[in-house]
Design an enzyme around this catalytic site. Structure first.
Site, PDB file in Angstrom:
ATOM      1  N   HIS A  99       0.817  -1.225   0.000  1.00 45.64           N
ATOM      2  CA  HIS A  99       0.000   0.000   0.000  1.00 45.64           C
ATOM      3  C   HIS A  99       0.846   1.269   0.000  1.00 45.64           C
ATOM      4  CE1 HIS A  99       0.480   0.007   4.416  1.00 45.64           C
ATOM      5  NE2 HIS A  99       0.160   1.272   4.376  1.00 45.64           N
ATOM      6  N   GLU A 158       6.925   4.662  13.780  1.00 48.48           N
ATOM      7  CA  GLU A 158       5.525   4.669  14.214  1.00 48.48           C
ATOM      8  C   GLU A 158       5.480   4.845  15.721  1.00 48.48           C
ATOM      9  OE1 GLU A 158       2.841   1.837  11.833  1.00 48.48           O
ATOM     10  OE2 GLU A 158       4.695   0.736  12.083  1.00 48.48           O
ATOM     11  N   HIS A 169       7.579  -2.473   2.441  1.00 49.11           N
ATOM     12  CA  HIS A 169       7.479  -1.011   2.294  1.00 49.11           C
ATOM     13  C   HIS A 169       8.850  -0.341   2.165  1.00 49.11           C
ATOM     14  CE1 HIS A 169       3.464  -1.941   3.307  1.00 49.11           C
ATOM     15  NE2 HIS A 169       3.560  -1.866   4.612  1.00 49.11           N
TER      16      HIS A 169
END
Ligand code: BG6
Length: 488
Positions: free
Chosen positions: A175, A213, A237
């Site tokens: 994504h 994160e 990613h």
């Protein structure tokens, strides 16, 4: 750009799950709201959860409202969108369960099968669909990451899916490739003549990629504990970001042109050895600490027992090719870090010779290009300037950023899109450039397997770091050993 006729139907496997609720159902709603959905397009949710169509509509509406500002929903869009929705409760891993879908698939020639499922279910579901004769030749299948846990398991999954679908009908999602700012990397590099001549080891000193994160693993631990940061974030990613920074200019934006260049980068990654474990890698796991001003539990406490899974990883990666020889890439990612930040920093070399003397000599710092991908969407190029004013000992210098805020440039108020909107739209039209080809996934696994094997061989257990910190001290030592520092 080569594409396929518009798809007519999306069958969402795992429709009652977390990914569907948080991302996919809202993304589908927004595609409809923005007028991107083909007129007669239908969406059928399926999962083992017993639910009526009305129940699924209510579930979907809540999922959409969780993403819209103030929970507001445009009733006109909603009624159009809701009319597209249907739900079938079925265990799609059995032929009989798959047959329950035959009525909704009907005579559709171009369905999309979206696997929002655990990858261990991809093969059984494909087999059941094939046995139930529910795969028309123009079907597209969407696979979520992670494709396997290592090269061997990913090959197994790719072969099992490949037995029923041609490669150009398989859409492997990462994504990150759907994010506006990640696509902007391609624009920045290849729509400006400015950077490309400088984009190599003559001018660039090193590259840093940080995906930090603040969030914890929390109740995702049953999945996460088996994968850890290396397999959950780095294999996909972060290596994708590295590829987009490091690849050669493709000749066009055709799927294979871009993916061929990415594969070449993956093949050039220097293999990890046992020696690299100490010098070029850090594994960490968060202990109790403070996050966002609140006490934060240790990963092991969330997990309910001690674990040797890493929630942080930092690596020095070398790319053995002509363009990047001698330019280290420093990668770090982790949960429970102080900031949410995805950033690429390109550090240029110092000027070859300084003509400045006196205090100005010390003022001089090398240029740096910092690309913030999220949550800020800024591009900043630090340039040296003369500090204003006069002083008795001559000219002073100062570093000032040339800044481009993409959010401001796009009018500020624009909604930031869910990455899945772009990707689902591409599947509907059969555009494959932003999807990951089989050999890409496998090359990435081959390299990551090397890191995991070196860790295992060296018995490298994760080092604790307090939740809310920038990882184990070793992550600073790793980059300092190379004479560099993390960009803060
Ligand atoms: C997912 C990982 O692929 O990406 C998660 O499984 C991670 O662990 C997430 O939190 C991060 O995505 P984003 O878009 O929030 O940066």
């Amino acid at each position: 750009m080569a594409d396929m006729p518009e798809a007519e139907l999306l069958v969402l496997f795992g429709a009652a799950g977390d990914l569907a609720r948080r991302m996919l159902l809202p993304a589908l709603y927004y595609l409809d709201a923005d007028g991107f959905m083909p007129q007669a397009f239908r969406i059928v949710g399926t999962a083992r959860t017993k639910m009526t169509r009305e129940g699924f509509l209510a579930h979907t509406r809540t999922a959409v409202q969780e993403r819209t500002p103030g929970g507001e929903i445009d009733e006109q869009v909603w009624s159009r969108f809701a009319a597209r929705l249907d739900y079938v409760a079925a265990d799609a891993t059995s032929t009989q369960g798959a047959k329950a879908l035959s009525a909704v698939i009907g005579s559709t020639q171009r369905p999309i099968f979206y696997m929002a499922l655990s990858p261990s279910l991809y093969a059984p579901v494909c087999e059941a669909l094939a046995a139930a004769d529910l795969i028309p030749p123009e079907t597209r299948i969407v696979l979520e990451k992670p494709i396997g846990r290592d090269l061997e398991t990913s090959r197994g999954i790719n072969a099992a899916v490949g037995a029923h679908f041609d490669e150009d009908r398989i859409f492997r999602i990462d994504h990150y490739l759907g994010k506006e700012t990640v696509q902007n990397l391609i624009a920045l590099r290849f729509a400006n003549s400015l950077f490309e001549p400088l984009w190599n080891n003559l001018t660039i000193d090193h590259v840093q990629i940080t995906v930090a994160e603040t969030a914890e693993v929390g109740d995702r631990w049953p999945y996460y504990d088996e994968y850890g940061a290396l397999r959950d974030m780095l294999q996909n990613h972060m290596l994708q970001l590295l590829c987009l920074v490091a690849m050669e200019p493709p000749s066009d934006m055709e799927p294979d042109s871009v993916r061929n260049e990415k594969v070449k980068v993956l093949r050039s990654l220097r293999r990890f050895t046992r020696l690299d474990v100490q010098n070029n890698s850090v594994r960490g796991q968060y202990a109790a600490g403070v996050s966002g001003g609140q006490p934060a539990a240790a990963y092991a406490a969330e997990r309910g027992q001690a674990s040797s899974t890493e929630t942080f990883v930092a690596l020095r990666v070398d790319i053995d090719n002509w363009r990047w020889a001698g330019v280290p890439f420093f990668l770090r990612t982790g949960k429970r870090l102080p900031d949410r930040r995805t950033q690429i920093a390109i550090q240029f070399k110092p000027v070859p010779h300084s003509i400045f003397d006196g205090p100005a000599k010390a003022d001089l710092i090398p240029n740096r290009l910092v690309i913030d991908l999220q949550p800020k969407e800024d591009i900043e190029l630090t340039l040296m300037n003369k500090a204003p004013g006069i002083s008795y000992d001559g000219m002073r210098l100062q570093a000032l950023p040339l800044s481009l805020s993409l959010l401001k440039a796009h009018g500020g108020g624009a909604r930031s899109r869910i990455a899945y909107e772009r990707l689902i739209l591409d599947v509907i039209h059969g555009h494959r450039t932003l999807f990951v080809r089989r050999d890409e996934v496998e090359e990435a696994w081959r390299w990551v397997d090397g890191v995991a094997a070196a860790w295992a061989e060296a018995g490298q257990e994760p080092k604790p770091y307090p939740a809310g910190s920038w990882g184990p001290a070793g992550a600073f030592a790793l980059i300092e050993r190379a004479g560099r520092a993390w960009s803060e």
